[in-house]
Design an enzyme around this catalytic site. Structure first.
Site, PDB file in Angstrom:
ATOM      1  N   SER A   1     -28.669  15.608  66.984  1.00 11.28           N
ATOM      2  CA  SER A   1     -29.449  14.447  67.392  1.00 11.28           C
ATOM      3  C   SER A   1     -30.843  14.404  66.768  1.00 11.28           C
ATOM      4  CB  SER A   1     -29.516  14.413  68.919  1.00 11.28           C
ATOM      5  OG  SER A   1     -30.086  13.213  69.362  1.00 11.28           O
TER       6      SER A   1
ATOM      7  N   ALA B   1     -36.583   6.573  79.664  1.00 10.27           N
ATOM      8  CA  ALA B   1     -37.767   6.055  78.971  1.00 10.27           C
ATOM      9  C   ALA B   1     -37.676   6.313  77.460  1.00 10.27           C
ATOM     10  CB  ALA B   1     -39.028   6.678  79.552  1.00 10.27           C
TER      11      ALA B   1
END
Length: 570
Positions: free
Chosen positions: A92, A399
Site C-alpha cells: 500500500s 479520515a
C-alpha cells in the site's frame, strides 16, 4: 476460535508432544512435496511477523517464505469456505522497498480474525513444524481436504512483487489448488474479482474489462443527467503516487472520457512509489505532492500506492492549500444519497460510520443539518465495514480517505423496481441511485470508484470544489504521541473515546476538556508501538494545541511515560 494461539506469535506445543491423530490428513496432503518446496522458500532465522489489519508488511527481502505459506493458507481457506479466496501482494502506502501480502475472504472482505491467527502461526513456524501447523489448522477449522480450491492473485507495481507473487503460486499449486493470476491490479480490484467470482457474476464480471465497463457505464449514465455538463468540460488532476493506480486509470480513462478528463501525475514513469506523493503524504504533510503544479481552485486528488485511498485538495485564490479528507467525502456522499431517497419517497435507514478521529464538525453537520445518523466504531477498516453492513445503506470513510458505501440486497432490488415503475422526477432519482450503487465498489474502499462517485455528485449538484469544502469548517485539531513503558496500561471503551484504565486518566481528560470551547479529546494505545496517541480539537488552533499538550502530560504522569516530558509548542 483458535483461542490458545492468541497470546503468542509462536505456536504452542513442541513437535514431540504432538500426538499423531491425522491419518487421513497425511494422505490428503503431499507432505513430501510441501517439505521440498518449503525448503526453496526458507524462513530466515528468528524472524517473527504478525498478521495485522493490513496483512503482513515488512522489507521485501524477508517475505519469500511468507508468500509461499500464504499460498498454502489460501488453499485451506478456499477448501473450508468452498469459495474463491484472493491473495494480494502489496504494501500500500509503505516505501517502495517494502512489500506485503493480505488474503481476501469470499465476499471481498478482509480475512476472518481466527484465520489471521492461523496466518501468523503459519508464517512464524520453523521448517520442521510446518506440516504439523498445516494439519493443526485443517483440524481446528474442519477443512475437507478433498474439496477443490481456487485462489486468485493480484500484485502492485513494486520491483519485488512479481517474484513474490510467484512464491504465492508455488504455495497454491503444491497443495493442489487451482489459481488465476490477474497480474497487476489495484488492491480494491482484486477484492472486486473475488466478490464477483463468489456471487456467480451477480455482482459483476470478474475481469478487468468487466470492472472498467461496470463502473464507467454507471458514471457516464450519471453525468449525462448533469445539467452543467454542457458549459464546462470537467477535468481533474490525479496524483497516482507512482503506483498501480496510474496504470489502471490509464487503461480505464477512454471508457469514461465523455464524462471526465483526467490528467495523471506521478504516474510511475520516473518517481519512486509513495515518495513525496500519494494520499498519505498529502494528508500528513497538508501540502500538494511533488511534481504537480496547481492553479487556484483546480480540483486535484491523490491516490495511495495501491489505490484504495483517496483525498481531494485545491489552492484558493490566495494560494492557501485546502485538504478535503475522508470525513468530507463521506459527508458529500451521504448527503447526496439522503437527498435522492427523499426525492424517491423511500424511508430507508441510512447510517454514516466514523471513528473517533472524525472531525467534530463533520459529525455535527451530518446529525444536525442533514439529519443523518452517525455511528462511531474502533479505528480500523474492518470495524467500519462490519458496522456499515447493519444498515439499508451504510457509508463509511476513515479520515485518511479509505471508504465506500454498502447497500443491502433488499435495497438494490427495491431501487431497481422504483427505477422501472415510478413516474418522472421520482423515476429519475431512482435511476440515479441505481447507477450510484453500480459505481461503488462494495467489496472495499477503492480510489478509482470513489473518485468517479465524487465527480458524478459534484457534476449533478453543480458544486465547485470550494463549495464542497464550505459545507462545514473543520474544527482545529492536533494529534500527538506520548512514549510509555507499556501501551497496554491504557484500555478504552465507547469506540476508543473514553479511557477505562489507568484510573483517574479519563477524569483528568474530562476536566481539561471543560476549559475549552467546542472541545473534545481522547487517547488510545498504538496498535504497533509503545506509544499512546492523543487527539484534541477545539474552537481555535491555539486551544487545540494547549489541550493536546495538557492531555499528553496527564498520559505521561498517569500511564507511565518514559523519556522527556511532553513539551508545549509545535
Amino acid at each position: 476460535m483458535g483461542g490458545e494461539w492468541g497470546q503468542s506469535a509462536i505456536c504452542p506445543e513442541s513437535a514431540q508432544e504432538w500426538t499423531i491423530q491425522v491419518g487421513q490428513h497425511l494422505l490428503d496432503m503431499d507432505l513430501g512435496a510441501i517439505t521440498k518446496y518449503s525448503a526453496l522458500h526458507a524462513k530466515p532465522n528468528g524472524l517473527i511477523l504478525q498478521y495485522g489489519t493490513a496483512g503482513f508488511r515488512t522489507k521485501a527481502e524477508h517475505l519469500d517464505h511468507v508468500m509461499f505459506r500464504m499460498g498454502l493458507l489460501a488453499v485451506l481457506r478456499s477448501k473450508q469456505t468452498k469459495s474463491t479466496i484472493g491473495v494480494m501482494v502489496t504494501a500500500s502506502h509503505n516505501p517502495e522497498e517494502d512489500n506485503g501480502v493480505k488474503l481476501v475472504d469470499p465476499l471481498g472482505e478482509m480475512l476472518a480474525p481466527s484465520w489471521e491467527e492461523h496466518a501468523t502461526c503459519l508464517a512464524n513456524a520453523e521448517e520442521q513444524d510446518m506440516q504439523r501447523v498445516l494439519i493443526d489448522i485443517s483440524e481446528k477449522e474442519a477443512v475437507n481436504l478433498q474439496q477443490d480450491a481456487f485462489v486468485v492473485i493480484g500484485r502492485d507495481t513494486r520491483p519485488s512483487s512479481e517474484k513474490l507473487s510467484q512464491s504465492v503460486i508455488d504455495g497454491v499449486t503444491v497443495l493442489g489448488g487451482q489459481f488465476h493470476d490477474y497480474g497487476l491490479l489495484t488492491t480494491p480490484q482484486l477484492h472486486y474479482m473475488v466478490y464477483c467470482r463468489n456471487t456467480g457474476g451477480r455482482y459483476g464480471k470478474a475481469t478487468i474489462e468487466g470492472y472498467y465497463q461496470k463502473l464507467s457505464k454507471a458514471f457516464v449514465e450519471l453525468t449525462k443527467q448533469a445539467s452543467c455538463s454542457g458549459d464546462e468540460y470537467r477535468s481533474l488532476k490525479v496524483d497516482c503516487a507512482n503506483g498501480i493506480g496510474a496504470l489502471k486509470l490509464r487503461e480505464m480513462e477512454h471508457y469514461f472520457s465523455q464524462g471526465l478528463s483526467v490528467q495523471l501525475f506521478n504516474d510511475g514513469s520516473k518517481g519512486k512509489l509513495n515518495h513525496l506523493c500519494g494520499a498519505d503524504f498529502v494528508k500528513s504533510h497538508q501540502k500538494p505532492p511533488q511534481g504537480m503544479e496547481i492553479k487556484s481552485n483546480e480540483r486535484c486528488c491523490s491516490f495511495d500506492g495501491d489505490a484504495d485511498r483517496i483525498v481531494y485538495y485545491y489552492h484558493d485564490a490566495d494560494g492557501h492549500f485546502h485538504l478535503i479528507d475522508g470525513d468530507k467525502i463521506a459527508t458529500l456522499i451521504s448527503s447526496f444519497l439522503k437527498e435522492l431517497l427523499v426525492e424517491i419517497g423511500e424511508s430507508l435507514n441510512i447510517g454514516v460510520v466514523q471513528t473517533a478521529y472524525a472531525n467534530g464538525s463533520s459529525t455535527r453537520y451530518l446529525e444536525e443539518v442533514m439529519k443523518v445518523p452517525v455511528y462511531c466504531t474502533k479505528t480500523g477498516v474492518k470495524h467500519l465495514h462490519h458496522k456499515a453492513q447493519e444498515f439499508d445503506i451504510g457509508v463509511y470513510f476513515e479520515a485518511n480517505g479509505h471508504g465506500t458505501a454498502l447497500f443491502s440486497t433488499a435495497v438494490e432490488m427495491k431501487i431497481k423496481q422504483s427505477a422501472e415503475q415510478l413516474e418522472d422526477k421520482k423515476r429519475k432519482a431512482a435511476k440515479m441511485l441505481e447507477n450510484i450503487i453500480d459505481l461503488f465498489n462494495q467489496a472495499a474502499g477503492d480510489a478509482i470508484s470513489d473518485m468517479l462517485v465524487i465527480e458524478a455528485i459534484l457534476a449533478l449538484k453543480g458544486l465547485t470544489v470550494q463549495q464542497w469544502d464550505a459545507l462545514y469548517t473543520d474544527l482545529p485539531n492536533r494529534q500527538l504521541k506520548v512514549q510509555v513503558a507499556d501501551r497496554r496500561v491504557i484500555t478504552t471503551t465507547n469506540a476508543e473515546r473514553q479511557a477505562v484504565t489507568p484510573p483517574g486518566l479519563q477524569e483528568a481528560i474530562n476536566d481539561l476538556v471543560k476549559k475549552y470551547k467546542l472541545s473534545r479529546a481522547f487517547v488510545r494505545p498504538s496498535g504497533t508501538e509503545d506509544v499512546v496517541r492523543v487527539y484534541a480539537e477545539a474552537d481555535s488552533q491555539e486551544s487545540a494545541d494547549h489541550l493536546a499538550h495538557e492531555v499528553s502530560l496527564a498520559v505521561f504522569q498517569l500511564a507511565g511515560g518514559i523519556g522527556e516530558r511532553p513539551q508545549p509548542g509545535f
